[in-house]
Design an enzyme around this catalytic site. Sequence first.
Site, PDB file in Angstrom:
ATOM      1  N   GLU A 185       0.943  -1.147   0.059  1.00 35.05           N
ATOM      2  CA  GLU A 185       0.164   0.076  -0.131  1.00 35.05           C
ATOM      3  C   GLU A 185       0.818   1.282   0.168  1.00 35.05           C
ATOM      4  O   GLU A 185       1.769   1.517   0.788  1.00 35.05           O
ATOM      5  CB  GLU A 185      -0.816   0.073   1.181  1.00 35.05           C
ATOM      6  CG  GLU A 185      -1.629   1.157   1.049  1.00 35.05           C
ATOM      7  CD  GLU A 185      -2.910   1.426   2.360  1.00 35.05           C
ATOM      8  OE1 GLU A 185      -3.713   2.443   2.249  1.00 35.05           O
ATOM      9  OE2 GLU A 185      -2.950   0.504   3.416  1.00 35.05           O
ATOM     10  N   GLU A 188       4.907   4.994   3.593  1.00 35.85           N
ATOM     11  CA  GLU A 188       4.519   6.383   3.948  1.00 35.85           C
ATOM     12  C   GLU A 188       5.591   7.200   4.579  1.00 35.85           C
ATOM     13  O   GLU A 188       6.613   6.768   5.179  1.00 35.85           O
ATOM     14  CB  GLU A 188       3.401   6.197   5.122  1.00 35.85           C
ATOM     15  CG  GLU A 188       3.084   7.492   5.962  1.00 35.85           C
ATOM     16  CD  GLU A 188       2.290   8.125   4.655  1.00 35.85           C
ATOM     17  OE1 GLU A 188       2.655   9.340   4.575  1.00 35.85           O
ATOM     18  OE2 GLU A 188       1.115   7.684   4.414  1.00 35.85           O
ATOM     19  N   ASP A 227      10.119   7.480  -0.151  1.00 38.00           N
ATOM     20  CA  ASP A 227       9.493   7.773  -1.400  1.00 38.00           C
ATOM     21  C   ASP A 227       8.871   6.449  -1.930  1.00 38.00           C
ATOM     22  O   ASP A 227      10.029   5.413  -2.303  1.00 38.00           O
ATOM     23  CB  ASP A 227      10.232   8.615  -2.174  1.00 38.00           C
ATOM     24  CG  ASP A 227       9.586   8.997  -3.376  1.00 38.00           C
ATOM     25  OD1 ASP A 227       8.464   8.462  -3.784  1.00 38.00           O
ATOM     26  OD2 ASP A 227      10.262   9.671  -4.416  1.00 38.00           O
ATOM     27  N   ASP A 246      -3.134  12.102  -2.533  1.00 33.02           N
ATOM     28  CA  ASP A 246      -3.503  13.421  -2.450  1.00 33.02           C
ATOM     29  C   ASP A 246      -4.071  14.115  -4.000  1.00 33.02           C
ATOM     30  O   ASP A 246      -3.329  13.786  -4.944  1.00 33.02           O
ATOM     31  CB  ASP A 246      -2.072  14.510  -2.268  1.00 33.02           C
ATOM     32  CG  ASP A 246      -2.473  16.000  -1.909  1.00 33.02           C
ATOM     33  OD1 ASP A 246      -3.110  16.720  -2.638  1.00 33.02           O
ATOM     34  OD2 ASP A 246      -1.670  16.515  -1.270  1.00 33.02           O
ATOM     35  N   GLU A 272     -14.146   8.539   5.656  1.00 28.58           N
ATOM     36  CA  GLU A 272     -15.088   8.060   4.639  1.00 28.58           C
ATOM     37  C   GLU A 272     -16.420   8.052   5.184  1.00 28.58           C
ATOM     38  O   GLU A 272     -17.309   8.421   4.307  1.00 28.58           O
ATOM     39  CB  GLU A 272     -14.760   6.571   4.135  1.00 28.58           C
ATOM     40  CG  GLU A 272     -15.411   6.295   2.923  1.00 28.58           C
ATOM     41  CD  GLU A 272     -15.216   5.073   2.205  1.00 28.58           C
ATOM     42  OE1 GLU A 272     -15.635   4.387   1.429  1.00 28.58           O
ATOM     43  OE2 GLU A 272     -13.727   4.634   2.571  1.00 28.58           O
TER      44      GLU A 272
END
Length: 244
Positions: A74, A99, A126, A149, A225
């Site tokens: 992920e 992350e 990264d 983003d 959400e």
Amino acid sequence: MTESHDTQVEPQDDAQPDQRKHRAIKSFVMRAGRMTEGQQRGLDIGKPLYVLPLADDFVDFDQVFGRSAPRTLEIGFGMGHSLLEMAAAAPEQDFIGVEVHRPGVGALLNGVLTHELKNLRVYDCDAIEVLKRCVADASLDRLLLFFPDPWHKSRHHKRRIVQPEFAELVRQKLKVGGVLHMATDWQPYAEVMLEVMQAAPGYKNQAPDGTYVPRPEERPVTKFERRGERLGHGVWDLKFERLN
């Protein structure tokens, strides 16, 4: 992820032209944020155990996890709630999270320690570099990109991670039959994602109508959400399978 509310540093485009030409465009900015006690605990204790270094060669993840199992990576797990839930619900699978936000990394690691999970590892750098340098071709069963983003301003669209080059890089890292699963709560970005992926070679859209799939059960619903749903906000899921 769009669900993070930490202050972001506005990217500066005032570098000289020759500097911009040689500088890779990043899809993220480093964000400031306070560290809670739990997040700091996660970094202090969990980082030596679960954070992997950026390597100069492909990593043998079978050796890292001590087994061969279905493997999910992920990108941009935010505070880690969804990734932690998925890893806890599927102990027979292995998960890798990427992350750059330190409080988010600390929060996830604190959860890993609390739940004593053995099937999750983390990169705190990264994601593009991780894919290029650490992940062997045809080694992932899934790649997840949830709520990246959207870079709303037109002049920042070049910073969006979903570009043709990204689609091709991910295709190389997925196994044949592996799936790129993306989700966004920003409809204009969903439309861009769909356009990019429909044009990307070697993929098949898993949506029967060629657009978006219903929210898959395996993607946890976050509190952000749920709040968005109450406010009438939509979420768009896209699933594309590697064909060759």
